[in-house]
Design a protein around this motif. Structure first.
Motif, mmCIF file in Angstrom:
data_model
loop_
_atom_site.group_PDB
_atom_site.id
_atom_site.type_symbol
_atom_site.label_atom_id
_atom_site.label_comp_id
_atom_site.label_asym_id
_atom_site.label_seq_id
_atom_site.Cartn_x
_atom_site.Cartn_y
_atom_site.Cartn_z
ATOM 1 N N LEU A 4 0.696 -1.201 0.066
ATOM 2 C CA LEU A 4 0.133 0.039 -0.238
ATOM 3 C C LEU A 4 0.957 1.257 -0.049
ATOM 4 C CD1 LEU A 4 -2.976 -0.814 2.467
ATOM 5 C CD2 LEU A 4 -3.094 -0.258 0.210
ATOM 6 N N THR A 5 1.906 1.172 0.746
ATOM 7 C CA THR A 5 2.653 2.310 0.951
ATOM 8 C C THR A 5 3.436 2.669 -0.293
ATOM 9 O OG1 THR A 5 3.415 1.730 3.167
ATOM 10 C CG2 THR A 5 4.640 3.272 2.176
ATOM 11 N N TRP A 6 4.046 1.562 -1.037
ATOM 12 C CA TRP A 6 4.530 2.008 -2.277
ATOM 13 C C TRP A 6 3.748 2.073 -3.369
ATOM 14 C CZ3 TRP A 6 8.075 1.219 1.580
ATOM 15 C CH2 TRP A 6 9.291 2.040 1.315
ATOM 16 N N SER A 7 2.715 1.679 -3.372
ATOM 17 C CA SER A 7 1.826 1.995 -4.449
ATOM 18 C C SER A 7 1.119 3.415 -4.517
ATOM 19 C CB SER A 7 0.504 1.076 -4.557
ATOM 20 O OG SER A 7 -0.170 1.097 -3.221
ATOM 21 N N CYS A 8 1.316 3.960 -3.400
ATOM 22 C CA CYS A 8 0.770 5.431 -3.386
ATOM 23 C C CYS A 8 1.635 6.432 -4.522
ATOM 24 C CB CYS A 8 0.776 6.086 -2.100
ATOM 25 S SG CYS A 8 -0.482 5.612 -0.884
ATOM 26 N N ASN A 9 1.000 7.439 -5.038
ATOM 27 C CA ASN A 9 1.517 8.419 -5.522
ATOM 28 C C ASN A 9 2.573 9.223 -4.826
ATOM 29 O OD1 ASN A 9 2.663 10.553 -7.301
ATOM 30 N ND2 ASN A 9 0.600 11.432 -7.807
ATOM 31 N N ILE A 10 3.732 9.282 -4.998
ATOM 32 C CA ILE A 10 4.634 9.994 -4.249
ATOM 33 C C ILE A 10 4.419 11.482 -3.899
ATOM 34 C CG2 ILE A 10 6.538 10.746 -5.836
ATOM 35 C CD1 ILE A 10 7.345 9.439 -2.377
ATOM 36 N N SER A 11 3.821 12.127 -5.058
ATOM 37 C CA SER A 11 3.454 13.656 -4.821
ATOM 38 C C SER A 11 1.692 13.626 -4.558
ATOM 39 C CB SER A 11 3.751 14.136 -6.115
ATOM 40 O OG SER A 11 5.067 13.959 -6.429
ATOM 41 N N LYS A 12 1.272 12.661 -3.955
ATOM 42 C CA LYS A 12 -0.186 12.670 -3.551
ATOM 43 C C LYS A 12 -0.853 13.711 -2.870
ATOM 44 C CE LYS A 12 -3.719 10.140 -0.865
ATOM 45 N NZ LYS A 12 -3.884 8.930 -0.197
ATOM 46 N N HIS A 13 0.099 14.463 -1.939
ATOM 47 C CA HIS A 13 -0.327 15.396 -1.136
ATOM 48 C C HIS A 13 0.296 16.822 -1.563
ATOM 49 C CE1 HIS A 13 -2.948 13.526 1.685
ATOM 50 N NE2 HIS A 13 -2.032 12.405 1.726
ATOM 51 N N VAL A 14 1.048 16.946 -2.944
ATOM 52 C CA VAL A 14 1.541 18.065 -3.252
ATOM 53 C C VAL A 14 0.562 18.865 -3.936
ATOM 54 C CG1 VAL A 14 3.321 19.260 -4.667
ATOM 55 C CG2 VAL A 14 3.905 16.894 -3.484
ATOM 56 N N PRO A 15 0.413 20.066 -3.666
ATOM 57 C CA PRO A 15 -0.683 20.994 -4.108
ATOM 58 C C PRO A 15 -0.432 20.952 -5.794
ATOM 59 C CG PRO A 15 0.131 21.908 -2.308
ATOM 60 C CD PRO A 15 0.860 20.842 -2.638
ATOM 61 N N ASN A 16 -1.422 21.207 -6.457
ATOM 62 C CA ASN A 16 -1.475 21.487 -7.944
ATOM 63 C C ASN A 16 -0.505 22.570 -8.312
ATOM 64 O OD1 ASN A 16 -3.161 19.293 -8.895
ATOM 65 N ND2 ASN A 16 -4.759 20.572 -8.680
ATOM 66 N N LYS A 17 0.320 22.347 -9.292
ATOM 67 C CA LYS A 17 1.136 23.327 -9.891
ATOM 68 C C LYS A 17 2.420 23.613 -8.851
ATOM 69 C CE LYS A 17 -2.057 26.171 -12.677
ATOM 70 N NZ LYS A 17 -2.568 27.416 -12.841
ATOM 71 N N ASN A 18 2.700 22.756 -7.757
ATOM 72 C CA ASN A 18 3.684 22.557 -6.881
ATOM 73 C C ASN A 18 4.426 21.488 -7.213
ATOM 74 O OD1 ASN A 18 3.550 24.947 -4.866
ATOM 75 N ND2 ASN A 18 1.556 24.407 -5.403
ATOM 76 N N PHE A 19 5.791 21.442 -6.808
ATOM 77 C CA PHE A 19 6.730 20.286 -7.012
ATOM 78 C C PHE A 19 7.342 20.022 -5.641
ATOM 79 C CE2 PHE A 19 6.748 22.914 -10.642
ATOM 80 C CZ PHE A 19 6.380 22.016 -11.697
#
Length: 244
Positions: A4-19
Motif C-alpha cells: 500500500l505504501t509503495w503503490s501511493c503516488n509520491i506527490s499525492k499531497h503536493v498541491p497542484n502546480k507545485n513540486f
C-alpha cells in the motif's frame, strides 16, 4: 502495508502546480586549487540549506513521506467533524453537571472537559512526514545564507546559483552551484589602543594570537580572538573592558 505504501503516488499531497523536492545537492568549485588546507566543510554548507527533501531510510527510501501519503485528507476531515460533534455533546453534559454541582457546593472540583481523540488518518500523518514542497523564496534565503558563510570564511567574491532539474510525478532536484572566488589571506596584524596600560598587556599575548600572518581570513576566528583578548584583560583588572 508495504504494498500500500509503495503503490501511493509520491506527490499525492503536493498541491497542484507545485513540486516535491526529491534531492538537494551542492557543487563546490574552488578558485584557489592549491588551498587544500582551507577546504570548506560541505556538511556545514548542506546544513545551511533551509529546505531539504523528506527524510530517507537507508539514504534512499522516503518511508515517512510514503506513510503520510496513506492518509486521505477528505476522509480525515469528515471523521473529525463526526468526532467533534460527539465530543461537543459529551462536554455539554459535563458543563451542565458542573454548573448544577457548583450551585449546591461551591467547593466542588470541576470536572475537566474531554478532548477530541485523533482519527486514524491523523495518527498516520503524525507518524509520517508531510511532503516538502519547493519554495523559491526559501531557496533564495538558502543562497544568501551560504554566501554569508563563505564571506565569513574569507571568500569575499563568492557566488551561489541554483539549478533545478524536473522529474516525473511533479518532483524536482535542486543543485546549488558554488564558486568560491579567490580566498583572502591575513597580511598584517596590529593591536591599537589609546590606553598605554592596555597596550602593554596586549604586547604579551601577541605571540599566542589565534590569528597568524598568512592565515585565511575567518570572521569566526576573529570573534574567538576578541573574546580571548576581552577575557585576558578582564582577568587583569580591566573589568569594564568589552569585546566591542
Amino acid at each position: 502495508l508495504c504494498t500500500l505504501t509503495w503503490s501511493c503516488n509520491i506527490s499525492k499531497h503536493v498541491p497542484n502546480k507545485n513540486f516535491l523536492i526529491k534531492n538537494t545537492e551542492i557543487e563546490l568549485n574552488y578558485t584557489d586549487f592549491n588551498s587544500n588546507e582551507y577546504l570548506l566543510d560541505e556538511d556545514v554548507l548542506n546544513d545551511l540549506i533551509k529546505q531539504k527533501p523528506n527524510k530517507k531510510l537507508l539514504s534512499k527510501f522516503r518511508i515517512y513521506l510514503r506513510l503520510y501519503n496513506l492518509s486521505n485528507q477528505d476522509r480525515i476531515q469528515k471523521k473529525i467533524l463526526i468526532k467533534k460533534d460527539k465530543i461537543d455533546f459529551v462536554n455539554s453534559k459535563i458543563e451542565i453537571k458542573n454548573t448544577i454541582k457548583l450551585k449546591n457546593d461551591s467547593s466542588f472540583k470541576i470536572k475537566p472537559l474531554k478532548e477530541r481523540s485523533l482519527t486514524f488518518g491523523e495518527k498516520i500523518q503524525r507518524a509520517g512526514e508531510p511532503p516538502v514542497v519547493f519554495n523559491k523564496l526559501i531557496t533564495e534565503r538558502s543562497k544568501i545564507q551560504i554566501n554569508n558563510f563563505l564571506f565569513n570564511k574569507g571568500y569575499f567574491n563568492s557566488s551561489v546559483k541554483d539549478s533545478i532539474i524536473y522529474h516525473s510525478k511533479r518532483q524536482i532536484s535542486i543543485y546549488y552551484l558554488i564558486n568560491t572566488g579567490p580566498s583572502i589571506k591575513v597580511n598584517q596584524i596590529k593591536y591599537k589602543c589609546l590606553d598605554d596600560g592596555i597596550t602593554a598587556y596586549l604586547d604579551t599575548i601577541k605571540n599566542n594570537s589565534l590569528i597568524k600572518k598568512g592565515d585565511q581570513f575567518d570572521t569566526y576566528l576573529l570573534t574567538e580572538e576578541r573574546n580571548k583578548v576581552t577575557t585576558f584583560l578582564q582577568n587583569r583588572g580591566f573589568f569594564s573592558f568589552n569585546k566591542e
